[in-house]
Design a protein around this motif. Structure first.
Motif, PDB file in Angstrom:
ATOM      1  N   ALA A  64       0.827  -1.212   0.000  1.00  0.00           N
ATOM      2  CA  ALA A  64       0.000   0.000   0.000  1.00  0.00           C
ATOM      3  C   ALA A  64       0.854   1.252   0.000  1.00  0.00           C
ATOM      4  O   ALA A  64       0.544   2.242  -0.678  1.00  0.00           O
ATOM      5  CB  ALA A  64      -0.922  -0.001   1.220  1.00  0.00           C
ATOM      6  N   GLU A  65       1.940   1.222   0.748  1.00  0.00           N
ATOM      7  CA  GLU A  65       2.829   2.387   0.816  1.00  0.00           C
ATOM      8  C   GLU A  65       3.561   2.630  -0.496  1.00  0.00           C
ATOM      9  O   GLU A  65       4.092   3.720  -0.727  1.00  0.00           O
ATOM     10  CB  GLU A  65       3.822   2.215   1.966  1.00  0.00           C
ATOM     11  CG  GLU A  65       3.150   2.363   3.334  1.00  0.00           C
ATOM     12  CD  GLU A  65       4.060   2.052   4.501  1.00  0.00           C
ATOM     13  OE1 GLU A  65       5.162   1.492   4.267  1.00  0.00           O
ATOM     14  OE2 GLU A  65       3.671   2.353   5.655  1.00  0.00           O
ATOM     15  N   ALA A  83      -3.115  -0.189  -5.197  1.00  0.00           N
ATOM     16  CA  ALA A  83      -4.498   0.129  -4.846  1.00  0.00           C
ATOM     17  C   ALA A  83      -5.215  -1.027  -4.156  1.00  0.00           C
ATOM     18  O   ALA A  83      -6.005  -0.822  -3.225  1.00  0.00           O
ATOM     19  CB  ALA A  83      -5.269   0.565  -6.082  1.00  0.00           C
ATOM     20  N   ILE A  84      -4.964  -2.252  -4.600  1.00  0.00           N
ATOM     21  CA  ILE A  84      -5.621  -3.419  -3.992  1.00  0.00           C
ATOM     22  C   ILE A  84      -5.229  -3.528  -2.522  1.00  0.00           C
ATOM     23  O   ILE A  84      -6.068  -3.751  -1.649  1.00  0.00           O
ATOM     24  CB  ILE A  84      -5.258  -4.704  -4.755  1.00  0.00           C
ATOM     25  CG1 ILE A  84      -5.811  -4.659  -6.182  1.00  0.00           C
ATOM     26  CG2 ILE A  84      -5.773  -5.938  -4.020  1.00  0.00           C
ATOM     27  CD1 ILE A  84      -5.385  -5.821  -7.053  1.00  0.00           C
ATOM     28  N   ASN A 122      -7.368  -3.335   0.925  1.00  0.00           N
ATOM     29  CA  ASN A 122      -7.321  -4.419   1.903  1.00  0.00           C
ATOM     30  C   ASN A 122      -6.862  -3.917   3.271  1.00  0.00           C
ATOM     31  O   ASN A 122      -7.354  -4.377   4.313  1.00  0.00           O
ATOM     32  CB  ASN A 122      -6.409  -5.538   1.410  1.00  0.00           C
ATOM     33  CG  ASN A 122      -7.016  -6.306   0.256  1.00  0.00           C
ATOM     34  OD1 ASN A 122      -8.235  -6.317   0.075  1.00  0.00           O
ATOM     35  ND2 ASN A 122      -6.183  -6.937  -0.554  1.00  0.00           N
ATOM     36  N   LEU A 123      -5.926  -2.990   3.273  1.00  0.00           N
ATOM     37  CA  LEU A 123      -5.451  -2.424   4.528  1.00  0.00           C
ATOM     38  C   LEU A 123      -6.580  -1.653   5.210  1.00  0.00           C
ATOM     39  O   LEU A 123      -6.777  -1.747   6.433  1.00  0.00           O
ATOM     40  CB  LEU A 123      -4.252  -1.509   4.258  1.00  0.00           C
ATOM     41  CG  LEU A 123      -3.424  -1.052   5.460  1.00  0.00           C
ATOM     42  CD1 LEU A 123      -2.902  -2.252   6.243  1.00  0.00           C
ATOM     43  CD2 LEU A 123      -2.260  -0.186   4.981  1.00  0.00           C
ATOM     44  N   GLY A 124      -7.331  -0.895   4.415  1.00  0.00           N
ATOM     45  CA  GLY A 124      -8.488  -0.190   4.955  1.00  0.00           C
ATOM     46  C   GLY A 124      -9.501  -1.151   5.555  1.00  0.00           C
ATOM     47  O   GLY A 124     -10.053  -0.900   6.635  1.00  0.00           O
ATOM     48  N   PHE A 125      -9.725  -2.259   4.867  1.00  0.00           N
ATOM     49  CA  PHE A 125     -10.693  -3.256   5.332  1.00  0.00           C
ATOM     50  C   PHE A 125     -10.262  -3.850   6.673  1.00  0.00           C
ATOM     51  O   PHE A 125     -11.103  -4.081   7.562  1.00  0.00           O
ATOM     52  CB  PHE A 125     -10.816  -4.362   4.282  1.00  0.00           C
ATOM     53  CG  PHE A 125     -11.871  -5.389   4.594  1.00  0.00           C
ATOM     54  CD1 PHE A 125     -13.207  -5.130   4.333  1.00  0.00           C
ATOM     55  CD2 PHE A 125     -11.523  -6.611   5.162  1.00  0.00           C
ATOM     56  CE1 PHE A 125     -14.190  -6.080   4.632  1.00  0.00           C
ATOM     57  CE2 PHE A 125     -12.495  -7.555   5.458  1.00  0.00           C
ATOM     58  CZ  PHE A 125     -13.832  -7.291   5.190  1.00  0.00           C
ATOM     59  N   MET A 126      -8.962  -4.083   6.826  1.00  0.00           N
ATOM     60  CA  MET A 126      -8.470  -4.667   8.076  1.00  0.00           C
ATOM     61  C   MET A 126      -8.596  -3.676   9.229  1.00  0.00           C
ATOM     62  O   MET A 126      -8.929  -4.053  10.355  1.00  0.00           O
ATOM     63  CB  MET A 126      -7.039  -5.149   7.894  1.00  0.00           C
ATOM     64  CG  MET A 126      -6.937  -6.298   6.886  1.00  0.00           C
ATOM     65  SD  MET A 126      -5.321  -7.077   6.770  1.00  0.00           S
ATOM     66  CE  MET A 126      -5.378  -8.181   8.193  1.00  0.00           C
ATOM     67  N   TYR A 127      -8.358  -2.407   8.951  1.00  0.00           N
ATOM     68  CA  TYR A 127      -8.545  -1.386   9.986  1.00  0.00           C
ATOM     69  C   TYR A 127     -10.028  -1.212  10.318  1.00  0.00           C
ATOM     70  O   TYR A 127     -10.402  -1.003  11.474  1.00  0.00           O
ATOM     71  CB  TYR A 127      -7.959  -0.051   9.534  1.00  0.00           C
ATOM     72  CG  TYR A 127      -6.502   0.122   9.899  1.00  0.00           C
ATOM     73  CD1 TYR A 127      -6.121   0.285  11.225  1.00  0.00           C
ATOM     74  CD2 TYR A 127      -5.514   0.118   8.923  1.00  0.00           C
ATOM     75  CE1 TYR A 127      -4.791   0.436  11.573  1.00  0.00           C
ATOM     76  CE2 TYR A 127      -4.182   0.272   9.266  1.00  0.00           C
ATOM     77  CZ  TYR A 127      -3.825   0.429  10.587  1.00  0.00           C
ATOM     78  OH  TYR A 127      -2.505   0.581  10.933  1.00  0.00           O
ATOM     79  N   GLU A 128     -10.864  -1.293   9.318  1.00  0.00           N
ATOM     80  CA  GLU A 128     -12.301  -1.131   9.554  1.00  0.00           C
ATOM     81  C   GLU A 128     -12.852  -2.227  10.461  1.00  0.00           C
ATOM     82  O   GLU A 128     -13.708  -1.978  11.326  1.00  0.00           O
ATOM     83  CB  GLU A 128     -13.054  -1.157   8.222  1.00  0.00           C
ATOM     84  CG  GLU A 128     -14.553  -0.987   8.377  1.00  0.00           C
ATOM     85  CD  GLU A 128     -15.327  -1.237   7.091  1.00  0.00           C
ATOM     86  OE1 GLU A 128     -16.572  -1.349   7.175  1.00  0.00           O
ATOM     87  OE2 GLU A 128     -14.710  -1.331   6.007  1.00  0.00           O
ATOM     88  N   ASN A 129     -12.329  -3.441  10.278  1.00  0.00           N
ATOM     89  CA  ASN A 129     -12.881  -4.585  11.000  1.00  0.00           C
ATOM     90  C   ASN A 129     -12.014  -5.070  12.157  1.00  0.00           C
ATOM     91  O   ASN A 129     -12.392  -5.999  12.874  1.00  0.00           O
ATOM     92  CB  ASN A 129     -13.111  -5.741  10.017  1.00  0.00           C
ATOM     93  CG  ASN A 129     -14.175  -5.397   8.988  1.00  0.00           C
ATOM     94  OD1 ASN A 129     -15.365  -5.422   9.289  1.00  0.00           O
ATOM     95  ND2 ASN A 129     -13.737  -5.052   7.779  1.00  0.00           N
TER      96      ASN A 129
END
Length: 427
Positions: A297-298, A302-303, A307-314
């Motif tokens: 991600a860094e 984009a994928i 996925n990083l956003g999804f892990m933080y969200e959940n």
């Protein structure tokens, strides 16, 4: 009549022989002048003069032609050696080595000199300089011109670049041409150049300019991967993951993804994160997945940003953090990633930062009160002053809990501070 014709032919033959001998005699003088050019360092002029003699039909049978041939080879050898030195001078300035400060403009000067002498490595460097604007005005068209020159001389890297040029929709004045791309990738690949092998693998995998052939694609990906080419390793991992051209094998896929990831290849890192997240070929490990998703991600993958956003969200492998989740979704969405765009339309992102103080019935701060988002395990604890801070969506219900006190539920309707007064449980 026959006698007259014979006399004429005899006269003509004598004249031709005289003229030819005269032309042959002139070669000796020409060779002396050519030797002077060589001494003066004018190798190009000398070579041009020698080739003119070689192509002259009037002196084709002269004994001196052996000398001419030898001198042509000798001068071509000298020119190549000189061009190599010029190229190295350019490299010194381009890379800032051997006591030279990095200077792209000077590097281009030396590359031009070497290219004029036929050095293909200098040509490919010039292509790079023009395409990136190093020391010259940026010009994709000029860069492609040098790609073509170097590729025609057999430079495998240039052939790979030219293949890339023809796979682009439009670049440097060239339009997409899969047949040309295939041709140049193959030339590069057959010289053992890993980039060319990878490019040829892509052509077979996608059926560009050739019939789709997964087995052939795997063959070329493997050649590139075994040379340590990260993109080839990643694609070989894809083939094992999907079972294209080989039997599906998660362990093999994992192996090649890891090799690519450890070289810093963003796609390889993203795919390695995927394997760790789902436990394919390895024990499921959210923390390890998070690590590799973050690395990719860094780098702008984009994928992995999604996925990083999804892990933080959940809260998978990390403490749940909607602010951090939203940040990564936004990065992915900015690159056009549709799933991230959909995520950002959800109501949970209407966040406010809620602050306040928790008191007891005597208006003394309650230290260590737990403040949970109702029906979840997400929350914070009040500090030694009874203060707390938490980011939540509007409409969220916060549940305040402290041993020996009645629970209090408060609905968040705005971002104004919330002061909570808790009463002890009556027995």
């Amino acid at each position: 009549m026959k006698i007259i014709k014979c006399i004429f032919l005899l006269f003509w033959a004598v004249q031709v022989n005289v003229f030819s001998q005269s032309a042959c005699d002139a070669i000796d003088a020409a060779l002396l002048r050519i030797d002077k050019l060589v001494v003066d360092g004018k190798l190009e002029q000398a070579l041009t003069a020698l080739k003119k003699i070689k192509n002259d039909p009037d002196v084709r049978n002269c004994e001196q032609m052996k000398v001419v041939e030898y001198k042509i080879k000798d001068i071509e050898s000298k020119m190549l050696q000189t061009a190599d030195k010029m190229f190295e001078q350019g490299e010194d300035y381009f890379l800032g080595r051997n006591g030279k400060s990095k200077d792209y403009a000077k590097a281009v000067e030396w590359y031009n000199k070497a290219a004029e002498q036929g050095n293909a490595d200098a040509m490919i460097r010039l292509a790079e300089c023009y395409e990136e604007g190093y020391g010259v005005a940026k010009s994709e068209r000029k860069g492609v011109e040098y790609e073509k020159k170097a590729a025609a001389l057999g430079n495998a890297k240039a052939q790979f670049w030219l293949g890339n040029t023809y796979t682009n929709e439009s670049y440097g004045g060239e339009t997409r041409n899969y047949a040309e791309a295939l041709k140049w990738y193959r030339k590069s690949a057959e010289q053992g150049y890993a980039g060319g092998q990878y490019g040829l693998g892509n052509m077979y995998r996608n059926g560009y300019g050739v019939s789709k052939d997964y087995t052939e694609a795997v063959k070329w990906y493997l050649k590139a991967a075994e040379q340590g080419y990260a993109s080839g390793q990643n694609q070989l991992g894809n083939m094992y993951l999907d079972g294209y051209g080989v039997s599906k094998d998660y362990a093999e896929a994992l192996k090649w993804y890891r090799k690519a990831a450890e070289q810093g290849n963003a796609s390889g890192q993203s795919n390695l994160g995927y394997m760790c997240y789902y436990g394919y070929g390895v024990s499921q490990d959210y923390a390890e997945a998070l690590k590799w998703y973050r690395k990719a991600a860094e780098q702008g993958n984009a994928i992995s940003q999604f996925n990083l956003g999804f892990m933080y969200e959940n809260g998978y492998g990390v403490t749940k953090n909607l602010t951090e989740a939203k940040k990564w979704y936004e990065k992915a969405a900015a690159q056009g990633y549709e799933n991230a765009k959909k995520k950002l339309k959800e109501n949970i992102w209407n966040l406010v930062n809620v602050t306040g103080v928790v008191y007891d019935e005597d208006r003394e701060p309650l230290i260590g009160t737990t403040i949970f988002i109702k029906n979840t395990k997400d929350g914070v604890i009040s500090d030694i002053y009874g203060k707390f801070s938490i980011s939540v969506a509007l409409g969220t219900e916060l549940e305040f809990s402290y041993v020996g006190y009645n629970k209090v539920t408060v609905k968040v309707v705005d971002d104004k501070p919330i002061n909570v007064y808790m009463k002890p449980t009556r027995r």
